[in-house]
Design a protein around this motif. Structure first.
Motif, PDB file in Angstrom:
ATOM      1  N   ALA A 194       0.828  -1.204   0.000  1.00 23.77           N
ATOM      2  CA  ALA A 194       0.000   0.000   0.000  1.00 23.77           C
ATOM      3  C   ALA A 194       0.865   1.257   0.000  1.00 23.77           C
ATOM      4  CB  ALA A 194      -0.932  -0.006   1.207  1.00 23.77           C
ATOM      5  N   ALA A 195       1.963   1.221   0.751  1.00 27.68           N
ATOM      6  CA  ALA A 195       2.871   2.365   0.774  1.00 27.68           C
ATOM      7  C   ALA A 195       3.536   2.564  -0.584  1.00 27.68           C
ATOM      8  CB  ALA A 195       3.932   2.164   1.859  1.00 27.68           C
ATOM      9  N   LEU A 196       3.933   1.472  -1.231  1.00 25.26           N
ATOM     10  CA  LEU A 196       4.526   1.581  -2.560  1.00 25.26           C
ATOM     11  C   LEU A 196       3.517   2.127  -3.566  1.00 25.26           C
ATOM     12  CD1 LEU A 196       6.542  -1.772  -2.749  1.00 25.26           C
ATOM     13  CD2 LEU A 196       7.458   0.526  -2.414  1.00 25.26           C
ATOM     14  N   ALA A 197       2.253   1.721  -3.422  1.00 24.54           N
ATOM     15  CA  ALA A 197       1.211   2.202  -4.327  1.00 24.54           C
ATOM     16  C   ALA A 197       1.020   3.704  -4.194  1.00 24.54           C
ATOM     17  CB  ALA A 197      -0.099   1.475  -4.047  1.00 24.54           C
ATOM     18  N   ALA A 198       1.207   4.227  -2.982  1.00 26.16           N
ATOM     19  CA  ALA A 198       0.955   5.648  -2.726  1.00 26.16           C
ATOM     20  C   ALA A 198       2.142   6.540  -3.042  1.00 26.16           C
ATOM     21  CB  ALA A 198       0.554   5.835  -1.261  1.00 26.16           C
ATOM     22  N   GLN A 199       3.288   5.969  -3.298  1.00 27.45           N
ATOM     23  CA  GLN A 199       4.477   6.784  -3.545  1.00 27.45           C
ATOM     24  C   GLN A 199       4.276   7.706  -4.739  1.00 27.45           C
ATOM     25  OE1 GLN A 199       8.016   4.402  -3.860  1.00 27.45           O
ATOM     26  NE2 GLN A 199       8.192   4.114  -1.672  1.00 27.45           N
ATOM     27  N   GLY A 200       4.622   8.961  -4.538  1.00 21.65           N
ATOM     28  CA  GLY A 200       4.519   9.933  -5.620  1.00 21.65           C
ATOM     29  C   GLY A 200       3.123  10.484  -5.807  1.00 21.65           C
ATOM     30  N   GLY A 201       2.184  10.081  -4.977  1.00 25.51           N
ATOM     31  CA  GLY A 201       0.814  10.563  -5.103  1.00 25.51           C
ATOM     32  C   GLY A 201       0.222  10.901  -3.756  1.00 25.51           C
ATOM     33  N   GLU A 213      -2.961   9.941  -2.895  1.00 22.24           N
ATOM     34  CA  GLU A 213      -4.027   9.016  -2.544  1.00 22.24           C
ATOM     35  C   GLU A 213      -3.569   8.034  -1.475  1.00 22.24           C
ATOM     36  OE1 GLU A 213      -7.485   6.461  -4.854  1.00 22.24           O
ATOM     37  OE2 GLU A 213      -5.864   7.432  -5.948  1.00 22.24           O
ATOM     38  N   ILE A 214      -4.464   7.744  -0.536  1.00 22.58           N
ATOM     39  CA  ILE A 214      -4.194   6.766   0.513  1.00 22.58           C
ATOM     40  C   ILE A 214      -5.013   5.515   0.212  1.00 22.58           C
ATOM     41  CG2 ILE A 214      -4.383   6.257   2.976  1.00 22.58           C
ATOM     42  CD1 ILE A 214      -4.057   9.244   3.510  1.00 22.58           C
ATOM     43  N   TYR A 215      -4.347   4.367   0.206  1.00 26.74           N
ATOM     44  CA  TYR A 215      -5.015   3.117  -0.117  1.00 26.74           C
ATOM     45  C   TYR A 215      -5.278   2.319   1.152  1.00 26.74           C
ATOM     46  CZ  TYR A 215      -3.667   4.289  -4.854  1.00 26.74           C
ATOM     47  OH  TYR A 215      -3.512   4.927  -6.061  1.00 26.74           O
ATOM     48  N   HIS A 216      -6.452   1.715   1.204  1.00 25.71           N
ATOM     49  CA  HIS A 216      -6.813   0.844   2.318  1.00 25.71           C
ATOM     50  C   HIS A 216      -6.845  -0.585   1.793  1.00 25.71           C
ATOM     51  CE1 HIS A 216      -8.693  -0.415   6.087  1.00 25.71           C
ATOM     52  NE2 HIS A 216      -9.473  -1.179   5.353  1.00 25.71           N
ATOM     53  N   ARG A 224     -17.473  -1.943   1.146  1.00 24.58           N
ATOM     54  CA  ARG A 224     -17.508  -1.184  -0.112  1.00 24.58           C
ATOM     55  C   ARG A 224     -16.372  -1.596  -1.039  1.00 24.58           C
ATOM     56  NH1 ARG A 224     -18.830   4.712   2.690  1.00 24.58           N
ATOM     57  NH2 ARG A 224     -21.113   4.585   2.531  1.00 24.58           N
ATOM     58  N   ILE A 225     -15.181  -1.778  -0.485  1.00 24.79           N
ATOM     59  CA  ILE A 225     -14.037  -2.180  -1.305  1.00 24.79           C
ATOM     60  C   ILE A 225     -14.260  -3.579  -1.874  1.00 24.79           C
ATOM     61  CG2 ILE A 225     -11.582  -2.811  -1.229  1.00 24.79           C
ATOM     62  CD1 ILE A 225     -11.226  -0.492   0.803  1.00 24.79           C
ATOM     63  N   VAL A 285      -5.966 -18.744  -2.408  1.00 24.96           N
ATOM     64  CA  VAL A 285      -5.075 -17.669  -2.843  1.00 24.96           C
ATOM     65  C   VAL A 285      -5.362 -16.426  -2.007  1.00 24.96           C
ATOM     66  CG1 VAL A 285      -4.428 -16.167  -4.778  1.00 24.96           C
ATOM     67  CG2 VAL A 285      -5.022 -18.565  -5.197  1.00 24.96           C
ATOM     68  N   ASN A 286      -4.304 -15.757  -1.611  1.00 26.00           N
ATOM     69  CA  ASN A 286      -4.427 -14.478  -0.917  1.00 26.00           C
ATOM     70  C   ASN A 286      -4.464 -13.371  -1.980  1.00 26.00           C
ATOM     71  OD1 ASN A 286      -4.044 -12.117   0.559  1.00 26.00           O
ATOM     72  ND2 ASN A 286      -2.540 -13.027   1.941  1.00 26.00           N
ATOM     73  N   VAL A 287      -5.542 -12.593  -1.997  1.00 26.27           N
ATOM     74  CA  VAL A 287      -5.691 -11.496  -2.953  1.00 26.27           C
ATOM     75  C   VAL A 287      -5.792 -10.191  -2.176  1.00 26.27           C
ATOM     76  CG1 VAL A 287      -6.987 -10.631  -4.936  1.00 26.27           C
ATOM     77  CG2 VAL A 287      -7.118 -13.046  -4.335  1.00 26.27           C
ATOM     78  N   THR A 288      -5.011  -9.193  -2.555  1.00 23.30           N
ATOM     79  CA  THR A 288      -5.117  -7.893  -1.910  1.00 23.30           C
ATOM     80  C   THR A 288      -6.037  -7.002  -2.726  1.00 23.30           C
ATOM     81  OG1 THR A 288      -2.859  -8.098  -1.053  1.00 23.30           O
ATOM     82  CG2 THR A 288      -3.864  -5.912  -0.992  1.00 23.30           C
ATOM     83  N   LEU A 289      -7.159  -6.623  -2.130  1.00 27.51           N
ATOM     84  CA  LEU A 289      -8.097  -5.716  -2.758  1.00 27.51           C
ATOM     85  C   LEU A 289      -7.781  -4.282  -2.332  1.00 27.51           C
ATOM     86  CD1 LEU A 289     -11.401  -7.711  -2.031  1.00 27.51           C
ATOM     87  CD2 LEU A 289      -9.776  -8.016  -3.918  1.00 27.51           C
ATOM     88  N   GLY A 290      -8.239  -3.332  -3.126  1.00 26.54           N
ATOM     89  CA  GLY A 290      -8.087  -1.935  -2.748  1.00 26.54           C
ATOM     90  C   GLY A 290      -6.801  -1.274  -3.188  1.00 26.54           C
ATOM     91  N   LEU A 291      -5.970  -1.967  -3.972  1.00 23.01           N
ATOM     92  CA  LEU A 291      -4.738  -1.380  -4.512  1.00 23.01           C
ATOM     93  C   LEU A 291      -4.949  -1.030  -5.981  1.00 23.01           C
ATOM     94  CD1 LEU A 291      -2.001  -3.779  -3.038  1.00 23.01           C
ATOM     95  CD2 LEU A 291      -2.695  -1.525  -2.181  1.00 23.01           C
ATOM     96  N   PRO A 292      -4.128  -0.144  -6.538  1.00 21.40           N
ATOM     97  CA  PRO A 292      -4.284   0.212  -7.953  1.00 21.40           C
ATOM     98  C   PRO A 292      -3.637  -0.789  -8.903  1.00 21.40           C
ATOM     99  CG  PRO A 292      -2.542   1.526  -6.980  1.00 21.40           C
ATOM    100  CD  PRO A 292      -3.140   0.717  -5.860  1.00 21.40           C
TER     101      PRO A 292
END
Length: 336
Positions: free
Chosen positions: A145-152, A154-157, A195-196, A291-298
Protein backbone atom coordinates in the motif's frame (compact mmCIF):
# COMPACT_ATOMS: atom_id res chain seq x y z
CA UNK A 1 -5.59 -15.73 -19.60
CA UNK A 2 -5.58 -14.44 -23.14
CA UNK A 3 -5.48 -10.92 -21.74
CA UNK A 4 -1.87 -11.48 -20.76
CA UNK A 5 -0.58 -12.02 -24.29
CA UNK A 6 1.37 -8.78 -24.04
CA UNK A 7 1.74 -8.49 -20.28
CA UNK A 8 3.30 -11.29 -18.20
CA UNK A 9 3.23 -11.65 -14.43
CA UNK A 10 6.03 -10.80 -12.04
CA UNK A 11 6.70 -13.24 -9.21
CA UNK A 12 8.67 -11.86 -6.27
CA UNK A 13 11.50 -13.79 -4.67
CA UNK A 14 10.04 -13.95 -1.15
CA UNK A 15 12.32 -15.08 1.66
CA UNK A 16 15.12 -16.93 -0.15
CA UNK A 17 15.54 -19.39 2.74
CA UNK A 18 11.89 -20.45 2.58
CA UNK A 19 9.99 -22.59 0.11
CA UNK A 20 9.34 -19.72 -2.34
CA UNK A 21 12.33 -20.39 -4.62
CA UNK A 22 11.65 -24.12 -5.01
CA UNK A 23 7.91 -23.54 -5.56
CA UNK A 24 8.69 -20.96 -8.23
CA UNK A 25 10.95 -23.42 -10.01
CA UNK A 26 8.31 -26.16 -9.73
CA UNK A 27 5.71 -23.82 -11.22
CA UNK A 28 7.87 -23.23 -14.27
CA UNK A 29 8.46 -26.98 -14.67
CA UNK A 30 4.67 -27.50 -14.58
CA UNK A 31 3.91 -24.50 -16.82
CA UNK A 32 2.53 -26.48 -19.76
CA UNK A 33 0.68 -29.20 -17.89
CA UNK A 34 -0.93 -26.65 -15.53
CA UNK A 35 -1.57 -24.11 -18.33
CA UNK A 36 0.18 -21.36 -16.37
CA UNK A 37 0.42 -17.81 -17.71
CA UNK A 38 3.87 -16.44 -18.59
CA UNK A 39 5.77 -15.11 -15.58
CA UNK A 40 9.23 -14.03 -14.51
CA UNK A 41 10.83 -14.16 -11.09
CA UNK A 42 12.35 -10.97 -9.70
CA UNK A 43 15.37 -12.48 -7.99
CA UNK A 44 18.98 -13.64 -8.20
CA UNK A 45 19.49 -15.98 -11.19
CA UNK A 46 22.52 -17.65 -9.59
CA UNK A 47 20.63 -18.42 -6.39
CA UNK A 48 17.76 -19.95 -8.33
CA UNK A 49 20.20 -22.01 -10.37
CA UNK A 50 21.74 -23.39 -7.17
CA UNK A 51 18.32 -24.33 -5.81
CA UNK A 52 17.47 -26.11 -9.06
CA UNK A 53 20.79 -27.97 -9.04
CA UNK A 54 20.23 -29.07 -5.44
CA UNK A 55 17.01 -30.80 -6.51
CA UNK A 56 18.53 -32.20 -9.70
CA UNK A 57 16.20 -30.16 -11.91
CA UNK A 58 17.35 -29.19 -15.39
CA UNK A 59 16.02 -25.65 -15.69
CA UNK A 60 17.55 -23.13 -18.10
CA UNK A 61 17.55 -19.75 -16.36
CA UNK A 62 17.76 -16.52 -18.33
CA UNK A 63 18.38 -13.01 -17.00
CA UNK A 64 15.95 -10.78 -18.85
CA UNK A 65 14.48 -7.35 -19.15
CA UNK A 66 10.68 -7.23 -18.87
CA UNK A 67 10.18 -7.05 -22.64
CA UNK A 68 12.07 -10.35 -23.00
CA UNK A 69 9.86 -12.37 -20.63
CA UNK A 70 7.27 -13.53 -23.17
CA UNK A 71 9.66 -14.81 -25.87
CA UNK A 72 11.82 -16.48 -23.19
CA UNK A 73 9.21 -18.21 -21.01
CA UNK A 74 8.56 -21.29 -23.15
CA UNK A 75 12.19 -22.42 -23.19
CA UNK A 76 13.79 -20.90 -20.07
CA UNK A 77 12.78 -19.47 -16.74
CA UNK A 78 12.96 -15.67 -17.10
CA UNK A 79 14.51 -13.86 -14.14
CA UNK A 80 14.54 -10.09 -13.76
CA UNK A 81 17.83 -9.77 -11.83
CA UNK A 82 18.30 -7.92 -8.57
CA UNK A 83 21.19 -5.57 -7.89
CA UNK A 84 22.27 -7.75 -4.94
CA UNK A 85 23.29 -11.39 -4.80
CA UNK A 86 21.63 -14.03 -2.64
CA UNK A 87 23.34 -17.05 -1.08
CA UNK A 88 20.67 -18.15 1.39
CA UNK A 89 20.45 -21.75 2.56
CA UNK A 90 17.05 -23.47 2.75
CA UNK A 91 15.59 -23.38 6.24
CA UNK A 92 18.11 -20.85 7.57
CA UNK A 93 16.52 -17.38 7.58
CA UNK A 94 18.95 -14.50 7.82
CA UNK A 95 18.33 -10.76 8.01
CA UNK A 96 21.33 -10.29 5.71
CA UNK A 97 19.05 -11.14 2.79
CA UNK A 98 16.35 -8.63 3.73
CA UNK A 99 17.55 -6.08 1.13
CA UNK A 100 17.00 -8.63 -1.65
CA UNK A 101 13.48 -9.40 -0.37
CA UNK A 102 12.57 -5.71 -0.28
CA UNK A 103 14.16 -4.93 -3.64
CA UNK A 104 12.27 -7.76 -5.29
CA UNK A 105 8.92 -6.40 -4.07
CA UNK A 106 9.78 -2.82 -4.98
CA UNK A 107 10.93 -3.79 -8.46
CA UNK A 108 7.86 -5.88 -9.20
CA UNK A 109 5.49 -3.11 -8.11
CA UNK A 110 7.41 -0.48 -10.06
CA UNK A 111 7.33 -2.51 -13.27
CA UNK A 112 3.64 -3.34 -12.92
CA UNK A 113 2.79 0.30 -12.24
CA UNK A 114 4.79 1.22 -15.35
CA UNK A 115 2.75 -1.20 -17.48
CA UNK A 116 5.57 -3.69 -18.10
CA UNK A 117 3.66 -6.52 -16.43
CA UNK A 118 0.04 -7.30 -15.60
CA UNK A 119 0.20 -8.19 -11.91
CA UNK A 120 2.39 -8.91 -8.92
CA UNK A 121 2.43 -12.39 -7.39
CA UNK A 122 4.32 -12.42 -4.11
CA UNK A 123 6.14 -15.35 -2.58
CA UNK A 124 5.94 -15.56 1.23
CA UNK A 125 8.15 -13.39 3.43
CA UNK A 126 9.06 -13.73 7.10
CA UNK A 127 8.20 -10.47 8.82
CA UNK A 128 10.36 -11.17 11.86
CA UNK A 129 13.41 -11.51 9.60
CA UNK A 130 12.69 -8.18 7.93
CA UNK A 131 12.09 -6.50 11.29
CA UNK A 132 15.63 -7.46 12.30
CA UNK A 133 16.84 -5.48 9.27
CA UNK A 134 14.80 -2.39 10.17
CA UNK A 135 11.68 -3.03 8.06
CA UNK A 136 9.12 -0.55 9.41
CA UNK A 137 5.86 -1.90 8.00
CA UNK A 138 3.55 -4.30 9.90
CA UNK A 139 3.56 -6.68 6.95
CA UNK A 140 3.61 -7.37 3.23
CA UNK A 141 0.25 -5.77 2.51
CA UNK A 142 1.02 -2.49 4.27
CA UNK A 143 4.30 -2.25 2.36
CA UNK A 144 2.48 -2.73 -0.93
CA UNK A 145 0.00 0.00 0.00
CA UNK A 146 2.87 2.36 0.77
CA UNK A 147 4.53 1.58 -2.56
CA UNK A 148 1.21 2.20 -4.33
CA UNK A 149 0.95 5.65 -2.73
CA UNK A 150 4.48 6.78 -3.55
CA UNK A 151 4.52 9.93 -5.62
CA UNK A 152 0.81 10.56 -5.10
CA UNK A 153 -1.59 11.92 -2.53
CA UNK A 154 -4.03 9.02 -2.54
CA UNK A 155 -4.19 6.77 0.51
CA UNK A 156 -5.01 3.12 -0.12
CA UNK A 157 -6.81 0.84 2.32
CA UNK A 158 -5.74 -2.68 1.40
CA UNK A 159 -8.16 -5.51 2.13
CA UNK A 160 -7.08 -9.14 2.41
CA UNK A 161 -9.27 -11.66 0.65
CA UNK A 162 -8.64 -15.41 0.75
CA UNK A 163 -10.14 -16.80 -2.44
CA UNK A 164 -10.84 -20.24 -3.82
CA UNK A 165 -13.37 -21.65 -6.25
CA UNK A 166 -15.40 -22.88 -3.27
CA UNK A 167 -15.19 -19.89 -0.91
CA UNK A 168 -13.98 -16.30 -0.66
CA UNK A 169 -13.49 -14.76 2.79
CA UNK A 170 -12.35 -11.37 4.06
CA UNK A 171 -11.24 -10.74 7.66
CA UNK A 172 -12.31 -7.21 8.64
CA UNK A 173 -9.67 -7.10 11.39
CA UNK A 174 -6.55 -9.02 10.52
CA UNK A 175 -3.27 -9.48 12.39
CA UNK A 176 -4.19 -8.27 15.85
CA UNK A 177 -4.64 -10.12 19.15
CA UNK A 178 -8.09 -11.57 19.68
CA UNK A 179 -8.42 -9.45 22.82
CA UNK A 180 -8.11 -6.29 20.66
CA UNK A 181 -10.81 -7.24 18.15
CA UNK A 182 -13.89 -5.82 19.94
CA UNK A 183 -12.29 -2.39 20.38
CA UNK A 184 -10.82 -2.35 16.85
CA UNK A 185 -14.01 -3.42 15.09
CA UNK A 186 -15.97 -0.31 14.12
CA UNK A 187 -18.96 0.41 11.93
CA UNK A 188 -16.79 2.63 9.71
CA UNK A 189 -14.21 -0.15 9.22
CA UNK A 190 -16.86 -2.68 8.27
CA UNK A 191 -18.47 -0.23 5.83
CA UNK A 192 -15.13 0.66 4.22
CA UNK A 193 -14.20 -3.00 3.88
CA UNK A 194 -17.60 -3.96 2.47
CA UNK A 195 -17.51 -1.18 -0.11
CA UNK A 196 -14.04 -2.18 -1.30
CA UNK A 197 -14.97 -5.87 -1.52
CA UNK A 198 -18.18 -5.13 -3.45
CA UNK A 199 -16.36 -2.81 -5.87
CA UNK A 200 -13.55 -5.25 -6.55
CA UNK A 201 -15.93 -8.17 -7.02
CA UNK A 202 -17.65 -6.09 -9.69
CA UNK A 203 -14.59 -4.59 -11.37
CA UNK A 204 -12.00 -7.38 -11.01
CA UNK A 205 -14.05 -10.55 -10.70
CA UNK A 206 -16.83 -9.52 -13.08
CA UNK A 207 -19.70 -10.17 -10.66
CA UNK A 208 -22.41 -7.68 -11.61
CA UNK A 209 -24.31 -7.76 -8.31
CA UNK A 210 -22.01 -9.06 -5.55
CA UNK A 211 -23.62 -10.73 -2.56
CA UNK A 212 -21.90 -10.25 0.78
CA UNK A 213 -22.50 -12.22 3.96
CA UNK A 214 -21.34 -10.65 7.23
CA UNK A 215 -20.53 -12.89 10.17
CA UNK A 216 -21.46 -11.88 13.67
CA UNK A 217 -18.69 -11.30 16.17
CA UNK A 218 -20.16 -13.28 19.04
CA UNK A 219 -21.61 -16.79 19.23
CA UNK A 220 -25.03 -16.95 17.53
CA UNK A 221 -24.38 -13.38 16.27
CA UNK A 222 -24.92 -12.16 19.81
CA UNK A 223 -28.27 -13.91 20.41
CA UNK A 224 -30.11 -10.54 20.43
CA UNK A 225 -27.58 -9.10 22.84
CA UNK A 226 -27.56 -12.00 25.30
CA UNK A 227 -24.05 -13.03 24.17
CA UNK A 228 -22.57 -9.64 23.38
CA UNK A 229 -23.71 -6.21 22.26
CA UNK A 230 -21.26 -5.65 19.37
CA UNK A 231 -23.38 -7.40 16.75
CA UNK A 232 -26.31 -5.03 17.21
CA UNK A 233 -24.30 -1.96 18.12
CA UNK A 234 -21.50 -2.16 15.50
CA UNK A 235 -22.33 -4.65 12.74
CA UNK A 236 -26.03 -3.99 12.16
CA UNK A 237 -25.52 -0.24 11.48
CA UNK A 238 -22.77 -1.14 8.98
CA UNK A 239 -25.13 -3.49 7.18
CA UNK A 240 -27.78 -0.74 7.01
CA UNK A 241 -25.27 1.66 5.43
CA UNK A 242 -24.06 -0.90 2.89
CA UNK A 243 -27.63 -1.75 1.93
CA UNK A 244 -28.35 1.95 1.49
CA UNK A 245 -25.43 1.94 -0.97
CA UNK A 246 -27.29 -0.69 -2.99
CA UNK A 247 -25.05 -3.59 -1.91
CA UNK A 248 -26.66 -6.98 -1.34
CA UNK A 249 -25.72 -7.82 2.25
CA UNK A 250 -26.91 -10.57 4.61
CA UNK A 251 -26.18 -10.65 8.33
CA UNK A 252 -25.03 -10.58 10.93
CA UNK A 253 -25.00 -14.36 10.62
CA UNK A 254 -23.85 -16.96 13.15
CA UNK A 255 -20.39 -17.90 11.94
CA UNK A 256 -20.84 -21.56 12.78
CA UNK A 257 -23.51 -22.02 10.10
CA UNK A 258 -22.04 -19.82 7.33
CA UNK A 259 -19.57 -22.10 5.66
CA UNK A 260 -21.27 -25.36 4.70
CA UNK A 261 -21.93 -25.86 0.99
CA UNK A 262 -25.58 -24.79 0.98
CA UNK A 263 -24.82 -21.59 2.90
CA UNK A 264 -21.89 -20.75 0.62
CA UNK A 265 -24.16 -20.85 -2.42
CA UNK A 266 -26.01 -17.78 -1.10
CA UNK A 267 -23.09 -15.32 -1.21
CA UNK A 268 -20.02 -14.38 -3.25
CA UNK A 269 -17.82 -13.34 -0.32
CA UNK A 270 -18.04 -13.68 3.45
CA UNK A 271 -16.81 -10.87 5.68
CA UNK A 272 -15.56 -12.23 8.98
CA UNK A 273 -14.85 -10.05 11.99
CA UNK A 274 -11.43 -11.46 12.88
CA UNK A 275 -8.57 -13.44 11.41
CA UNK A 276 -9.31 -17.03 12.41
CA UNK A 277 -13.04 -16.67 11.81
CA UNK A 278 -12.14 -16.18 8.14
CA UNK A 279 -9.07 -18.35 7.69
CA UNK A 280 -10.12 -21.51 9.51
CA UNK A 281 -13.00 -22.31 7.12
CA UNK A 282 -11.12 -21.58 3.90
CA UNK A 283 -8.03 -23.48 4.98
CA UNK A 284 -10.26 -26.39 5.90
CA UNK A 285 -12.12 -26.32 2.59
CA UNK A 286 -9.29 -25.39 0.19
CA UNK A 287 -5.96 -25.69 2.01
CA UNK A 288 -3.81 -26.31 -1.06
CA UNK A 289 -5.70 -24.15 -3.57
CA UNK A 290 -6.59 -20.95 -1.68
CA UNK A 291 -5.08 -17.67 -2.84
CA UNK A 292 -4.43 -14.48 -0.92
CA UNK A 293 -5.69 -11.50 -2.95
CA UNK A 294 -5.12 -7.89 -1.91
CA UNK A 295 -8.10 -5.72 -2.76
CA UNK A 296 -8.09 -1.94 -2.75
CA UNK A 297 -4.74 -1.38 -4.51
CA UNK A 298 -4.28 0.21 -7.95
CA UNK A 299 -2.68 -3.00 -9.23
CA UNK A 300 -3.39 -6.72 -8.92
CA UNK A 301 -1.55 -8.63 -6.22
CA UNK A 302 -2.02 -12.27 -5.35
CA UNK A 303 -0.02 -14.62 -3.18
CA UNK A 304 -0.09 -18.27 -2.14
CA UNK A 305 -2.04 -18.81 1.06
CA UNK A 306 0.86 -20.15 3.13
CA UNK A 307 4.04 -18.95 4.78
CA UNK A 308 7.74 -19.47 4.26
CA UNK A 309 7.68 -22.99 5.78
CA UNK A 310 11.33 -22.88 6.81
CA UNK A 311 10.92 -26.30 8.43
CA UNK A 312 10.40 -28.05 5.08
CA UNK A 313 12.43 -25.77 2.79
CA UNK A 314 14.88 -27.70 0.64
CA UNK A 315 13.31 -31.09 1.46
CA UNK A 316 11.33 -31.44 -1.75
CA UNK A 317 7.98 -31.95 -0.06
CA UNK A 318 6.46 -28.48 -0.49
CA UNK A 319 3.49 -28.33 -2.90
CA UNK A 320 3.18 -25.57 -5.51
CA UNK A 321 -0.62 -25.79 -5.82
CA UNK A 322 -1.40 -22.52 -4.05
CA UNK A 323 1.33 -20.64 -5.92
CA UNK A 324 0.05 -21.93 -9.25
CA UNK A 325 -3.49 -20.95 -8.26
CA UNK A 326 -2.17 -17.48 -7.38
CA UNK A 327 -0.57 -17.16 -10.82
CA UNK A 328 -3.77 -18.21 -12.56
CA UNK A 329 -5.94 -15.84 -10.53
CA UNK A 330 -3.51 -12.96 -11.11
CA UNK A 331 -3.78 -13.62 -14.84
CA UNK A 332 -7.57 -13.61 -14.62
CA UNK A 333 -7.73 -10.38 -12.61
CA UNK A 334 -4.92 -8.59 -14.41
CA UNK A 335 -6.23 -9.07 -17.93
CA UNK A 336 -8.14 -6.35 -19.80
Amino acid sequence: MSGLNQHPLLLTQGDPAGIGPELSLMAWLKRDRAALPPFAIVGDPDHLARVADAFGWTIPIASVEPRQILPTFANALPVVPLSVSVSAEPGKPDAAYAPSVIESIETAVRLVRAGAAAAVVTNPIAKHVLYEAGFRYPGHTEFLAALAAQGGKEIYHPVMMLWSEQLAVVPVTVHIPLSDVPSSLTTDLIVLTGRIVARELRERFGIANPRLALAGLNPHAGENGAMGAEDGRVIVPAIDILRADGIDVAGPLPADTMFHARARSRYDAALAMYHDQALVPIKTIAFDEAVNVTLGLPFVRTSPDHGTAFDIAGKGIARPDSLMAALKLAARLGGP
